[in-house]
Design a protein around this motif. Structure first.
Motif, PDB file in Angstrom:
ATOM      1  N   PRO A   1       6.770  41.633  38.040  1.00 22.28           N
ATOM      2  CA  PRO A   1       7.630  42.399  37.120  1.00 22.28           C
ATOM      3  C   PRO A   1       6.838  43.327  36.198  1.00 22.28           C
ATOM      4  O   PRO A   1       7.301  44.432  35.883  1.00 22.28           O
ATOM      5  N   GLU A   2       5.648  42.904  35.772  1.00 25.56           N
ATOM      6  CA  GLU A   2       4.886  43.715  34.827  1.00 25.56           C
ATOM      7  C   GLU A   2       4.160  44.866  35.513  1.00 25.56           C
ATOM      8  O   GLU A   2       3.597  45.734  34.844  1.00 25.56           O
ATOM      9  N   ASN A   3       4.156  44.873  36.830  1.00 24.84           N
ATOM     10  CA  ASN A   3       3.520  45.937  37.606  1.00 24.84           C
ATOM     11  C   ASN A   3       4.588  46.721  38.360  1.00 24.84           C
ATOM     12  O   ASN A   3       4.537  46.885  39.572  1.00 24.84           O
ATOM     13  N   GLY A   4       5.593  47.177  37.606  1.00 25.81           N
ATOM     14  CA  GLY A   4       6.638  48.010  38.199  1.00 25.81           C
ATOM     15  C   GLY A   4       7.610  47.266  39.085  1.00 25.81           C
ATOM     16  O   GLY A   4       8.279  47.882  39.914  1.00 25.81           O
ATOM     17  N   CYS A   5       7.706  45.939  38.905  1.00 25.96           N
ATOM     18  CA  CYS A   5       8.577  45.101  39.737  1.00 25.96           C
ATOM     19  C   CYS A   5       8.224  45.247  41.214  1.00 25.96           C
ATOM     20  O   CYS A   5       9.076  45.155  42.099  1.00 25.96           O
ATOM     21  N   ARG A   6       6.945  45.433  41.475  1.00 24.23           N
ATOM     22  CA  ARG A   6       6.426  45.613  42.820  1.00 24.23           C
ATOM     23  C   ARG A   6       6.514  44.299  43.609  1.00 24.23           C
ATOM     24  O   ARG A   6       6.303  43.218  43.062  1.00 24.23           O
ATOM     25  N   ILE A   7       6.837  44.408  44.902  1.00 28.24           N
ATOM     26  CA  ILE A   7       6.674  43.268  45.801  1.00 28.24           C
ATOM     27  C   ILE A   7       5.203  43.249  46.187  1.00 28.24           C
ATOM     28  O   ILE A   7       4.730  44.098  46.949  1.00 28.24           O
ATOM     29  N   ALA A   8       4.458  42.292  45.627  1.00 24.41           N
ATOM     30  CA  ALA A   8       3.014  42.262  45.817  1.00 24.41           C
ATOM     31  C   ALA A   8       2.632  41.637  47.148  1.00 24.41           C
ATOM     32  O   ALA A   8       1.560  41.938  47.692  1.00 24.41           O
ATOM     33  N   SER A   9       3.504  40.764  47.670  1.00 24.82           N
ATOM     34  CA  SER A   9       3.165  40.047  48.892  1.00 24.82           C
ATOM     35  C   SER A   9       4.436  39.643  49.607  1.00 24.82           C
ATOM     36  O   SER A   9       5.440  39.290  48.974  1.00 24.82           O
ATOM     37  N   LEU A  10       4.384  39.693  50.932  1.00 25.32           N
ATOM     38  CA  LEU A  10       5.437  39.135  51.776  1.00 25.32           C
ATOM     39  C   LEU A  10       4.741  38.417  52.924  1.00 25.32           C
ATOM     40  O   LEU A  10       4.157  39.056  53.800  1.00 25.32           O
ATOM     41  N   GLN A  11       4.782  37.097  52.870  1.00 34.76           N
ATOM     42  CA  GLN A  11       4.115  36.280  53.883  1.00 34.76           C
ATOM     43  C   GLN A  11       5.150  35.525  54.704  1.00 34.76           C
ATOM     44  O   GLN A  11       6.094  34.949  54.152  1.00 34.76           O
ATOM     45  N   ILE A  12       4.955  35.551  56.013  1.00 32.48           N
ATOM     46  CA  ILE A  12       5.805  34.816  56.938  1.00 32.48           C
ATOM     47  C   ILE A  12       4.922  33.785  57.639  1.00 32.48           C
ATOM     48  O   ILE A  12       4.008  34.157  58.373  1.00 32.48           O
ATOM     49  N   GLY A  13       5.185  32.515  57.377  1.00 32.34           N
ATOM     50  CA  GLY A  13       4.356  31.470  57.964  1.00 32.34           C
ATOM     51  C   GLY A  13       2.892  31.635  57.620  1.00 32.34           C
ATOM     52  O   GLY A  13       2.016  31.319  58.421  1.00 32.34           O
ATOM     53  N   GLY A  14       2.615  32.145  56.408  1.00 30.14           N
ATOM     54  CA  GLY A  14       1.247  32.348  55.968  1.00 30.14           C
ATOM     55  C   GLY A  14       0.624  33.659  56.398  1.00 30.14           C
ATOM     56  O   GLY A  14      -0.498  33.966  55.991  1.00 30.14           O
ATOM     57  N   THR A  15       1.323  34.466  57.194  1.00 30.39           N
ATOM     58  CA  THR A  15       0.815  35.768  57.631  1.00 30.39           C
ATOM     59  C   THR A  15       1.287  36.853  56.673  1.00 30.39           C
ATOM     60  O   THR A  15       2.494  37.065  56.511  1.00 30.39           O
ATOM     61  N   GLU A  16       0.346  37.525  56.035  1.00 28.64           N
ATOM     62  CA  GLU A  16       0.666  38.597  55.104  1.00 28.64           C
ATOM     63  C   GLU A  16       1.059  39.862  55.864  1.00 28.64           C
ATOM     64  O   GLU A  16       0.377  40.268  56.805  1.00 28.64           O
ATOM     65  N   LEU A  17       2.185  40.481  55.437  1.00 28.80           N
ATOM     66  CA  LEU A  17       2.658  41.695  56.098  1.00 28.80           C
ATOM     67  C   LEU A  17       2.345  42.969  55.319  1.00 28.80           C
ATOM     68  O   LEU A  17       2.385  44.064  55.896  1.00 28.80           O
ATOM     69  N   LEU A  18       2.060  42.849  54.026  1.00 29.35           N
ATOM     70  CA  LEU A  18       1.882  44.023  53.179  1.00 29.35           C
ATOM     71  C   LEU A  18       0.419  44.197  52.769  1.00 29.35           C
ATOM     72  O   LEU A  18      -0.293  43.220  52.506  1.00 29.35           O
ATOM     73  N   ARG A  19      -0.003  45.448  52.679  1.00 31.40           N
ATOM     74  CA  ARG A  19      -1.354  45.729  52.192  1.00 31.40           C
ATOM     75  C   ARG A  19      -1.484  45.244  50.750  1.00 31.40           C
ATOM     76  O   ARG A  19      -0.600  45.464  49.915  1.00 31.40           O
ATOM     77  N   GLN A  20      -2.601  44.597  50.463  1.00 31.95           N
ATOM     78  CA  GLN A  20      -2.815  44.014  49.151  1.00 31.95           C
ATOM     79  C   GLN A  20      -3.522  44.992  48.213  1.00 31.95           C
ATOM     80  O   GLN A  20      -4.296  45.841  48.630  1.00 31.95           O
ATOM     81  N   GLY A  21      -3.237  44.832  46.905  1.00 35.44           N
ATOM     82  CA  GLY A  21      -3.846  45.671  45.877  1.00 35.44           C
ATOM     83  C   GLY A  21      -2.805  46.101  44.865  1.00 35.44           C
ATOM     84  O   GLY A  21      -1.612  46.196  45.178  1.00 35.44           O
ATOM     85  N   ASP A  22      -3.261  46.388  43.642  1.00 43.99           N
ATOM     86  CA  ASP A  22      -2.333  46.680  42.541  1.00 43.99           C
ATOM     87  C   ASP A  22      -1.446  47.886  42.809  1.00 43.99           C
ATOM     88  O   ASP A  22      -0.351  47.989  42.243  1.00 43.99           O
ATOM     89  N   LYS A  23      -1.905  48.821  43.663  1.00 42.93           N
ATOM     90  CA  LYS A  23      -1.124  50.029  43.935  1.00 42.93           C
ATOM     91  C   LYS A  23      -0.359  49.951  45.254  1.00 42.93           C
ATOM     92  O   LYS A  23       0.303  50.917  45.640  1.00 42.93           O
ATOM     93  N   PHE A  24      -0.449  48.810  45.914  1.00 44.70           N
ATOM     94  CA  PHE A  24       0.124  48.707  47.251  1.00 44.70           C
ATOM     95  C   PHE A  24       1.284  47.705  47.260  1.00 44.70           C
ATOM     96  O   PHE A  24       2.155  47.805  46.426  1.00 44.70           O
TER      97      PHE A  24
END
Length: 265
Positions: A18-41
């Motif tokens: 929420p404090e970073n623009g209500c960004r979805i920081a991570s979406l993991q399915i069965g432990g597999t990350e789908l989104l690029r990580q980082g404060d701007k991603f």
């Protein structure tokens, strides 16, 4: 980051900042990350405009307004990704809602609300933009950075979609008003989908994700090696000027998108 909110449903886990623009920081399915990580991603919110606004200037009737130029010579992706959001309703294990109030450098008062509803095989996102004073043109959408490769020895993602047209880009990186037949990638381009956005991301042998929205516009970005972007949005780049959608006190702007996933193998 402090005050992250984690939602879980089945083997899906979604992290909001929420404090970073209500960004979805991570979406993991069965432990597999789908989104690029980082404060701007991750997946950030574009509001109250999407993509580039030409020279940072937009008009509301006969009045022109200057926005900060942060992608010279244009203003890009709105202000919502830069500000903290506040809880709009008590969160549950699978749902959360946050808001922020539009303020300087945006010249009109309003409220933006983001609702997230996670299920075991999908997430539904909803953005609403309300005018709390004078009416104003606005746009809203999402900018997810999907990993090009899931990092588990598999192949890179493949994109599949059908568009009625592609907005031709001018030398200023903005649509020039001409609609052309869709061209092969790589893309940093806006596509028209009058029947609604419907884009499939397929990591062969690993995962399939379908990005859908009743909205008619999507920007597809595939020019970086780390990730690809599929951006459902309520209008085209520079749409504050070329296709304004007026938000009034009795007619808010609302846009939804649903991302559905299926593990392969």
């Amino acid at each position: 980051m402090e005050n992250e909110k984690k939602l879980t449903a089945g083997d899906a886990e979604l992290t909001l900042q929420p404090e970073n623009g209500c960004r979805i920081a991570s979406l993991q399915i069965g432990g597999t990350e789908l989104l690029r990580q980082g404060d701007k991603f991750g997946a950030f919110i574009m509001v109250p405009w999407c993509g580039r606004t030409e020279n940072g200037v937009f008009r509301n009737g006969g009045v022109s307004h200057q926005l900060p130029v942060d992608a010279a010579p244009h203003a890009i992706h709105g202000t919502g990704r830069h500000v903290p959001w506040h809880e709009a309703a008590p969160a549950t294990e699978t749902t959360a809602a946050y808001y922020f109030d539009l303020a300087d450098p945006w010249p009109y008062p309003g409220r933006v609300t983001h609702t997230v509803e996670l299920a075991p095989h999908s997430v539904k996102l909803t953005l609403s933009v309300e005018a709390t004073g004078d009416s104003f043109p606005a746009q809203a959408g999402w900018h997810p950075w999907w990993l090009r490769n899931l990092g588990q020895g598999g192949q890179d993602v493949e994109l599949a979609f059908s568009a009625a047209w592609q907005e031709e880009r001018g030398d200023n990186h903005l649509p020039n008003g001409k609609r052309i037949d869709p061209k092969p990638g790589p893309w940093d381009d806006c596509f028209g989908m009058p029947d609604g956005v419907d884009v499939t991301l397929h990591w062969p042998g690993e995962m399939r994700v379908q990005v859908e929205s009743p909205a008619e516009w999507a920007v597809i970005y595939t020019e970086q090696p780390e990730a690809v972007c599929v951006e459902p949005q309520s209008g085209p780049p520079n749409g504050l000027n070329t296709l304004p959608r007026l938000v009034t006190p009795i007619d808010p702007l609302e846009i939804t998108t649903t991302w559905t996933w299926h593990r392969i193998g």
